[in-house]
Design a protein around this motif. Structure first.
Motif, PDB file in Angstrom:
ATOM      1  N   GLU A 185       0.651  -1.089  -0.198  1.00 23.58           N
ATOM      2  CA  GLU A 185      -0.005   0.218   0.023  1.00 23.58           C
ATOM      3  C   GLU A 185       0.809   0.819  -0.076  1.00 23.58           C
ATOM      4  OE1 GLU A 185      -2.458   0.473  -0.427  1.00 23.58           O
ATOM      5  OE2 GLU A 185      -4.062  -1.754  -0.577  1.00 23.58           O
ATOM      6  N   TRP A 186       2.159   1.073   0.430  1.00 23.74           N
ATOM      7  CA  TRP A 186       2.958   2.456   0.520  1.00 23.74           C
ATOM      8  C   TRP A 186       3.194   2.740  -1.088  1.00 23.74           C
ATOM      9  CZ3 TRP A 186       4.643   6.268   2.967  1.00 23.74           C
ATOM     10  CH2 TRP A 186       5.930   6.943   2.452  1.00 23.74           C
ATOM     11  N   ARG A 187       3.570   1.439  -1.534  1.00 19.79           N
ATOM     12  CA  ARG A 187       4.081   1.375  -3.373  1.00 19.79           C
ATOM     13  C   ARG A 187       2.994   2.055  -3.617  1.00 19.79           C
ATOM     14  NH1 ARG A 187       9.531   1.604  -4.817  1.00 19.79           N
ATOM     15  NH2 ARG A 187       9.510   0.546  -7.102  1.00 19.79           N
ATOM     16  N   ARG A 188       1.612   2.114  -4.035  1.00 18.87           N
ATOM     17  CA  ARG A 188       0.660   3.109  -4.090  1.00 18.87           C
ATOM     18  C   ARG A 188       0.733   3.673  -4.283  1.00 18.87           C
ATOM     19  NH1 ARG A 188      -4.897   0.376  -3.174  1.00 18.87           N
ATOM     20  NH2 ARG A 188      -5.406   1.235  -4.918  1.00 18.87           N
ATOM     21  N   GLN A 189       0.784   3.942  -2.639  1.00 20.14           N
ATOM     22  CA  GLN A 189       0.654   5.671  -2.598  1.00 20.14           C
ATOM     23  C   GLN A 189       2.127   6.571  -3.454  1.00 20.14           C
ATOM     24  OE1 GLN A 189      -2.624   6.567  -1.055  1.00 20.14           O
ATOM     25  NE2 GLN A 189      -2.945   4.705  -1.269  1.00 20.14           N
ATOM     26  N   THR A 190       2.133   6.044  -3.543  1.00 21.26           N
ATOM     27  CA  THR A 190       4.100   6.795  -3.631  1.00 21.26           C
ATOM     28  C   THR A 190       4.388   6.798  -5.180  1.00 21.26           C
ATOM     29  OG1 THR A 190       5.307   4.938  -2.461  1.00 21.26           O
ATOM     30  CG2 THR A 190       4.672   6.523  -1.282  1.00 21.26           C
ATOM     31  N   GLN A 191       4.013   5.500  -6.202  1.00 24.17           N
ATOM     32  CA  GLN A 191       4.144   5.289  -7.236  1.00 24.17           C
ATOM     33  C   GLN A 191       3.302   5.074  -7.847  1.00 24.17           C
ATOM     34  OE1 GLN A 191       7.683   4.749  -8.113  1.00 24.17           O
ATOM     35  NE2 GLN A 191       8.174   5.537  -5.625  1.00 24.17           N
ATOM     36  N   THR A 192       3.504   5.439  -9.559  1.00 31.02           N
ATOM     37  CA  THR A 192       2.004   5.297 -10.158  1.00 31.02           C
ATOM     38  C   THR A 192       2.549   4.264 -10.833  1.00 31.02           C
ATOM     39  OG1 THR A 192       1.990   7.631 -10.667  1.00 31.02           O
ATOM     40  CG2 THR A 192       1.013   6.487 -12.664  1.00 31.02           C
ATOM     41  N   VAL A 193       0.967   3.162 -10.217  1.00 32.27           N
ATOM     42  CA  VAL A 193       0.497   2.052 -10.301  1.00 32.27           C
ATOM     43  C   VAL A 193      -0.465   2.179 -11.355  1.00 32.27           C
ATOM     44  CG1 VAL A 193      -0.234  -0.442  -9.595  1.00 32.27           C
ATOM     45  CG2 VAL A 193       1.610   1.099  -8.430  1.00 32.27           C
ATOM     46  N   ALA A 194       0.002   1.991 -13.206  1.00 38.70           N
ATOM     47  CA  ALA A 194      -1.364   0.899 -14.318  1.00 38.70           C
ATOM     48  C   ALA A 194      -1.635  -0.157 -13.585  1.00 38.70           C
ATOM     49  CB  ALA A 194       0.269   1.235 -15.228  1.00 38.70           C
ATOM     50  N   GLU A 195      -3.300   0.870 -14.089  1.00 40.11           N
ATOM     51  CA  GLU A 195      -4.462  -0.986 -13.933  1.00 40.11           C
ATOM     52  C   GLU A 195      -3.728  -1.528 -14.212  1.00 40.11           C
ATOM     53  OE1 GLU A 195      -8.359   0.410 -13.283  1.00 40.11           O
ATOM     54  OE2 GLU A 195      -7.183   1.941 -10.751  1.00 40.11           O
ATOM     55  N   GLU A 196      -3.473  -1.355 -15.959  1.00 38.65           N
ATOM     56  CA  GLU A 196      -3.452  -2.436 -16.817  1.00 38.65           C
ATOM     57  C   GLU A 196      -2.471  -2.386 -18.180  1.00 38.65           C
ATOM     58  OE1 GLU A 196      -6.414  -5.400 -20.642  1.00 38.65           O
ATOM     59  OE2 GLU A 196      -7.299  -3.794 -19.018  1.00 38.65           O
ATOM     60  N   THR A 197      -1.445  -2.843 -18.060  1.00 38.79           N
ATOM     61  CA  THR A 197      -0.310  -2.373 -19.261  1.00 38.79           C
ATOM     62  C   THR A 197      -0.190  -3.837 -20.003  1.00 38.79           C
ATOM     63  OG1 THR A 197       1.046  -3.875 -18.226  1.00 38.79           O
ATOM     64  CG2 THR A 197       1.033  -1.042 -17.396  1.00 38.79           C
ATOM     65  N   PHE A 198       0.543  -3.433 -21.859  1.00 44.79           N
ATOM     66  CA  PHE A 198       0.366  -4.637 -22.698  1.00 44.79           C
ATOM     67  C   PHE A 198       1.680  -4.667 -22.569  1.00 44.79           C
ATOM     68  CE2 PHE A 198      -2.859  -7.351 -24.603  1.00 44.79           C
ATOM     69  CZ  PHE A 198      -4.125  -6.356 -24.989  1.00 44.79           C
ATOM     70  N   GLU A 199       2.287  -6.559 -22.475  1.00 52.41           N
ATOM     71  CA  GLU A 199       3.953  -6.434 -23.223  1.00 52.41           C
ATOM     72  C   GLU A 199       3.594  -7.338 -24.390  1.00 52.41           C
ATOM     73  OE1 GLU A 199       6.357  -6.674 -21.382  1.00 52.41           O
ATOM     74  OE2 GLU A 199       5.825  -5.804 -19.642  1.00 52.41           O
ATOM     75  N   LEU A 200       4.115  -6.491 -25.489  1.00 52.00           N
ATOM     76  CA  LEU A 200       4.007  -6.247 -26.493  1.00 52.00           C
ATOM     77  C   LEU A 200       5.689  -7.617 -27.032  1.00 52.00           C
ATOM     78  CD1 LEU A 200       3.441  -3.143 -28.179  1.00 52.00           C
ATOM     79  CD2 LEU A 200       1.727  -5.098 -28.547  1.00 52.00           C
ATOM     80  N   GLY A 201       5.750  -7.865 -26.370  1.00 55.49           N
ATOM     81  CA  GLY A 201       7.049  -8.824 -26.820  1.00 55.49           C
ATOM     82  C   GLY A 201       7.780  -8.216 -27.781  1.00 55.49           C
ATOM     83  N   LYS A 202       7.764  -8.375 -29.016  1.00 57.88           N
ATOM     84  CA  LYS A 202       9.076  -8.669 -29.948  1.00 57.88           C
ATOM     85  C   LYS A 202       8.570  -7.656 -30.832  1.00 57.88           C
ATOM     86  CE  LYS A 202      12.353 -11.715 -28.682  1.00 57.88           C
ATOM     87  NZ  LYS A 202      13.800 -13.392 -29.173  1.00 57.88           N
ATOM     88  N   SER A 203       6.618  -7.530 -31.192  1.00 61.40           N
ATOM     89  CA  SER A 203       6.254  -6.848 -32.497  1.00 61.40           C
ATOM     90  C   SER A 203       5.914  -5.621 -32.255  1.00 61.40           C
ATOM     91  CB  SER A 203       4.802  -7.796 -31.910  1.00 61.40           C
ATOM     92  OG  SER A 203       4.375  -7.047 -33.499  1.00 61.40           O
TER      93      SER A 203
END
Length: 249
Positions: free
Chosen positions: A160-178
């Motif tokens: 919870e400390w990390r959530r309050q002090t860092q921007t945490v994206a709710e969803e991201t995409f890992e595109l790999g090598k494409s």
């Protein structure tokens, strides 16, 4: 040396097992926290079992501050949270871990020194310990099984400390090598499929073909495709056409 990142101090009050101290250090470092204080550890200090369990977070144990009692540990603190799962007959504000770390971030930004108390594994903090805190942190756990392991509790508060002090994206995409396919690439793919399906007689009868093609195109627009996806789908269609042209059933 500890990092320069402003953060709360995590105070382990009379911890019993070295393994749990080490696991707590590992949980702290997972979220960038490295201010640990240890109050009257049952098995003495330093403890080799703590080092073994820390698994890469041994620096926190090397730099941990040792105190004989809680007043010593809190001597320069201006605001203290006490973690507890049991109701207390004490009048204090009660925070969720999220709410507590939000307030901690505000206080630390104002230059205050904040501590979070974690009690012994077997019984948790005593009322005398909680009485020294300004507020309580309680986790909404199963009331029929409310006890948390020391490291688990540290992990929850650290997260919870990390959530309050860092921007945490709710969803991201890992595109790999494409990369994401462009509109031009998807348009070429749709045309390729429409042409081959037309050749196969899929868009039938003729009077319904325009509407069927609209629905078909809408299907592609709902997809999120990478360039690798587009290349694969082109290849699938080409292979199916070759297969048919060779007279395979």
């Amino acid at each position: 040396m500890p990092t320069d990142t402003p953060q709360p101090h995590f105070v382990l009050v009379r911890p019993q097992m070295g393994e749990n101290i080490g696991a707590a250090a590992r949980a702290m470092w997972n979220f960038g926290l490295d201010r640990m204080q240890i109050v009257a550890p049952r098995d003495g200090w330093p403890n080799p079992n703590a080092v073994a369990m820390a698994s890469g977070a041994g620096r926190l144990l090397d730099e941990a501050q040792l105190a004989e009692d809680l007043p010593e540990a809190l001597a320069d603190c201006t605001y203290v949270f006490a973690t507890t799962a049991r109701p207390r007959e004490l009048t204090k504000p009660v925070f969720s871990p999220e709410g507590a770390m939000k307030k901690a971030a505000q206080l630390i930004a104002q230059g205050e020194k904040v501590a979070v108390l974690f009690g012994p594994e077997r019984s948790g903090l005593e009322n005398d310990d909680v009485a020294r805190a300004n507020a309580i942190i309680t986790v909404p756990v199963n009331p029929e099984f409310a006890s948390l392991n020391l490291a688990q509790c540290v992990l929850l508060v650290g997260y919870e400390w990390r959530r309050q002090t860092q921007t945490v994206a709710e969803e991201t995409f890992e595109l790999g090598k494409s990369e994401w396919a462009t509109g031009q690439e998807i348009e070429a793919l749709v045309r390729h499929y429409e042409e081959r399906l037309t050749d196969a007689g899929y868009f039938f009868p003729p009077e319904k073909a325009p509407g069927m093609k609209t629905v078909f195109r809408n299907l592609w627009s709902r997809m999120t495709l990478t360039r690798a996806d587009v290349q694969m789908l082109h290849g699938i269609m080409r292979q199916m056409v070759r297969w048919k042209e060779h007279g395979e059933d």
